[in-house]
Design an enzyme around this catalytic site. Structure first.
Site, short mmCIF file in Angstrom:
data_model
loop_
_atom_site.label_atom_id
_atom_site.label_comp_id
_atom_site.label_asym_id
_atom_site.label_seq_id
_atom_site.Cartn_x
_atom_site.Cartn_y
_atom_site.Cartn_z
N LEU A 109 -0.43 -3.57 -6.17
CA LEU A 109 0.74 -2.69 -6.01
C LEU A 109 0.37 -1.33 -6.61
O LEU A 109 -0.28 -1.27 -7.64
CB LEU A 109 1.94 -3.30 -6.73
CG LEU A 109 3.21 -2.47 -6.96
CD1 LEU A 109 4.44 -3.41 -6.98
CD2 LEU A 109 3.17 -1.69 -8.28
N ASN A 110 0.79 -0.25 -5.92
CA ASN A 110 0.76 1.04 -6.63
C ASN A 110 2.09 1.78 -6.47
O ASN A 110 3.12 1.22 -6.90
CB ASN A 110 -0.50 1.88 -6.35
CG ASN A 110 -0.81 2.25 -4.93
OD1 ASN A 110 -0.96 1.41 -4.07
ND2 ASN A 110 -0.94 3.52 -4.65
N ASP A 111 2.15 2.94 -5.90
CA ASP A 111 3.34 3.79 -6.01
C ASP A 111 4.65 3.15 -5.52
O ASP A 111 4.67 2.50 -4.48
CB ASP A 111 3.20 5.05 -5.15
CG ASP A 111 1.88 5.75 -5.28
OD1 ASP A 111 1.11 5.39 -6.17
OD2 ASP A 111 1.62 6.64 -4.46
N GLN A 140 3.72 0.64 -2.45
CA GLN A 140 2.38 0.53 -1.90
C GLN A 140 1.85 -0.87 -2.26
O GLN A 140 1.83 -1.24 -3.44
CB GLN A 140 1.48 1.62 -2.49
CG GLN A 140 1.86 3.02 -2.05
CD GLN A 140 1.46 3.26 -0.61
OE1 GLN A 140 0.30 3.42 -0.30
NE2 GLN A 140 2.44 3.25 0.29
N TYR A 142 0.78 5.10 3.71
CA TYR A 142 0.78 5.71 2.38
C TYR A 142 2.21 6.06 1.93
O TYR A 142 3.18 5.85 2.64
CB TYR A 142 -0.12 6.94 2.40
CG TYR A 142 -1.57 6.66 2.02
CD1 TYR A 142 -2.09 5.38 2.03
CD2 TYR A 142 -2.41 7.71 1.66
CE1 TYR A 142 -3.41 5.14 1.67
CE2 TYR A 142 -3.74 7.48 1.31
CZ TYR A 142 -4.24 6.20 1.31
OH TYR A 142 -5.55 5.99 0.95
N SER A 143 2.28 6.69 0.76
CA SER A 143 3.56 6.88 0.10
C SER A 143 4.53 7.78 0.85
O SER A 143 4.12 8.64 1.63
CB SER A 143 3.33 7.45 -1.30
OG SER A 143 2.84 6.41 -2.11
N ARG A 192 -0.11 14.94 1.62
CA ARG A 192 0.60 13.67 1.81
C ARG A 192 1.83 13.50 0.93
O ARG A 192 2.17 14.34 0.14
CB ARG A 192 -0.36 12.51 1.57
CG ARG A 192 -0.98 12.48 0.19
CD ARG A 192 -1.80 11.19 -0.01
NE ARG A 192 -2.58 11.24 -1.23
CZ ARG A 192 -3.83 11.67 -1.30
NH1 ARG A 192 -4.46 12.10 -0.24
NH2 ARG A 192 -4.47 11.70 -2.46
N ASP A 193 2.44 12.34 1.08
CA ASP A 193 3.55 11.84 0.25
C ASP A 193 4.85 12.65 0.43
O ASP A 193 5.37 13.24 -0.53
CB ASP A 193 3.15 11.81 -1.25
CG ASP A 193 1.83 11.08 -1.48
OD1 ASP A 193 1.49 10.22 -0.66
OD2 ASP A 193 1.14 11.38 -2.48
N GLU A 199 -0.40 14.90 -6.19
CA GLU A 199 0.11 13.79 -5.39
C GLU A 199 1.60 13.59 -5.67
O GLU A 199 2.13 14.02 -6.69
CB GLU A 199 -0.63 12.50 -5.75
CG GLU A 199 -2.12 12.54 -5.46
CD GLU A 199 -2.77 11.16 -5.61
OE1 GLU A 199 -3.36 10.68 -4.65
OE2 GLU A 199 -2.67 10.56 -6.71
C1 FRU Z 1 -0.90 7.98 -5.45
C2 FRU Z 1 -1.46 7.82 -4.05
C3 FRU Z 1 -0.68 8.64 -3.04
C4 FRU Z 1 -0.95 7.91 -1.76
C5 FRU Z 1 -0.96 6.47 -2.22
C6 FRU Z 1 -1.90 5.57 -1.45
O1 FRU Z 1 -1.18 6.90 -6.27
O2 FRU Z 1 -2.84 8.17 -4.05
O3 FRU Z 1 -1.03 10.01 -3.01
O4 FRU Z 1 0.02 8.14 -0.79
O5 FRU Z 1 -1.34 6.50 -3.59
O6 FRU Z 1 -1.75 4.26 -1.87
#
Ligand code: FRU
Length: 465
Positions: free
Chosen positions: A28-30, A46, A89-90, A157-158, A212
């Site tokens: 898991l991330n964002d 994520q 992505y995010s 992005r994002d 980001e």
């Molecule tokens: C931040 C990031 C975002 C991107 C996502 C990909 O942690 O790098 O910029 O959208 O994670 O998982």
């Protein structure tokens, strides 16, 4: 490994958290797409179910009625389209006319010999409409990679959305060709046609090479820009993690779409594991911030041993943002008081019988004075000479020491879970968030101080089953 085997392996891990959002299996991330819609809180994230070290991300999904108990929902979106094969992505969510509109970055890495910074990558802004937040009803690229302005690398992005006076704004994080961070801003009347308006704010060489996960909102009539800079230079006590997350407060000229900061960049958290914060406003008007309780590129300095147990990372507890004297303070949501049981209250010189593995601790000091607090196996929180030090031993898995200047401390609120510690200082003036991996049974709470005051301890109920 087969997903079923991974599930079995994960279930047996005593480091699985008791009251935090975490991946069922894998990575898991964002946090993404946070919204309260028709009374239900949704949080997406994520997610790579089959690999605890990451990969092409999906959007995992959980819902909640109370922001405390979360229900696992099926994966919301997967990297299966020509415009997102290397990661959904995010991105973010916004409500319009009784539907939820999501915007995310479709990540594409072209096969070949590229650096994937200046060439080889495409990042598209994708618009998704859902009637209920569970099913995708409509999906379309609204800003293709080729539509982006010149002067930037492939990293843009994002998307994060903001509505103001019935009009929509989108901010995107970017890396310029000069390797500096930048925030692009677009506007739209209908969420479909987007017009570019240049940069909302630009960074210099010392403020990182890429910004980001921007988030842009108004709180108490001020503009707040949240960002996660990669590669920001470390200063003595600041920016000591590989990548950091923070904010600027300022004024916005909405005609020109430019933000003029009235503060310096302020780091949100002074621990080891905090990145990519993402906010939403709930129907009580609270600005609530989710955040990844982790950060990218931590190796070789520190690591997460749960990788060997089939999963990695979690979300920090959601926090309410409030302004106090021009500074953003972060407070655990009131709702988390529901988890408290078995209260024990003691004077500060009567704490020797306290111990626990999953608990909340509230310490009220009558006067600011040096203290030494030991938690779990070998975590220490030391306040001396107006410096607050968080120190880990073996259980930090490479996390060693972070130091923060704090003029005085009158209160500490600490949430300890099986493998995380979140410390709120002075009712949210400072926070320190960290993962920690103690052996089972390591439950020491040892406080030494000359200060008078009280400490309250609660066991916290398990919300994750
Ligand atoms: C931040 C990031 C975002 C991107 C996502 C990909 O942690 O790098 O910029 O959208 O994670 O998982």
């Amino acid at each position: 490994m087969h997903l079923k085997d991974l599930q079995e392996k994960v279930k047996q891990d005593p480091w699985r958290l008791n009251y935090h959002v975490m991946p069922e299996t894998g990575w898991l991330n964002d946090p993404n797409g946070a919204i309260q819609f028709n009374g239900t809180y949704h949080i997406y994230y994520q997610y790579v179910p089959e690999d605890p070290t990451g990969g092409a991300t999906h959007w995992g999904h959980m819902t909640s009625k109370d922001m405390v108990n979360f229900k696992q929902e099926p994966i919301f979106m997967s990297p299966e389209n020509i415009y997102d094969p290397d990661g959904v992505y995010s991105g973010s969510a916004i409500e319009k006319d009784g539907e939820v509109h999501f915007f995310y970055t479709g990540n594409v890495k072209k096969p070949g010999d590229y650096d994937y910074i200046f060439s080889g990558r495409e990042q598209h802004v994708v618009h998704v409409v859902s009637k209920d937040g569970f099913e995708v009803d409509y999906r379309e690229v609204v800003i293709a990679h080729t539509d982006f302005p010149t002067g930037f690398t492939d990293h843009i992005r994002d998307p994060k959305l903001l509505e103001k006076d019935g009009h929509y704004y989108m901010v995107l994080g970017a890396r310029t060709e000069k390797n500096t961070g930048s925030i692009l801003v677009y506007d739209s009347a209908d969420l479909e046609d987007w017009t570019y308006h240049g940069t909302l704010l630009e960074g210099d060489e010392e403020q990182g090479y890429m910004w980001e996960c921007p988030d842009f909102f108004e709180l108490e009539e001020q503009s707040v820009l949240v960002l996660s800079p990669q590669g920001i230079l470390a200063e003595k006590y600041k920016h000591n993690n590989p990548h950091v997350a923070g904010y600027l407060v300022g004024d916005t000229d909405w005609e020109e779409m430019k933000m003029t900061p009235t503060t310096e960049f302020q780091e949100f958290d002074r621990g080891f594991d905090f990145y990519a914060p993402h906010t939403f406003e709930d129907d009580q008007g609270r600005r609530i911030m989710w955040s990844w309780m982790g950060v990218g590129d931590i190796m070789p300095e520190y690591t997460n041993p749960t990788i060997a147990r089939g999963w990695q990372h979690a979300m920090a507890l959601p926090r309410e943002l409030v302004f106090v004297d021009g500074q953003l303070h972060q407070r655990p949501l009131e709702e988390y008081k529901q988890l408290r049981h078995n209260e024990i209250k003691r004077d500060l010189d009567q704490t020797t019988d306290l111990a626990g593995e999953v608990y909340e601790l509230l310490i009220d000091f009558d006067q600011s004075a040096p203290f030494h607090l030991k938690l779990r196996q070998d975590t220490e929180l030391i306040y001396d000479g107006e410096i607050l030090t968080l120190k880990h031993g073996k259980s930090g898995y490479g996390r060693r020491k972070r130091m923060t200047p704090v003029a005085e401390i009158n209160q500490l609120q600490i949430f300890v879970d099986t493998s995380s510690i979140e410390i709120f200082v002075n009712d949210g003036e400072y926070t320190l968030t960290t993962r920690v991996y103690p052996e089972e049974g390591q439950d020491t709470i040892a406080l030494e101080t000359e200060a008078t005051g009280t400490v309250t301890y609660w066991d916290l109920e398990k919300t994750v089953h």
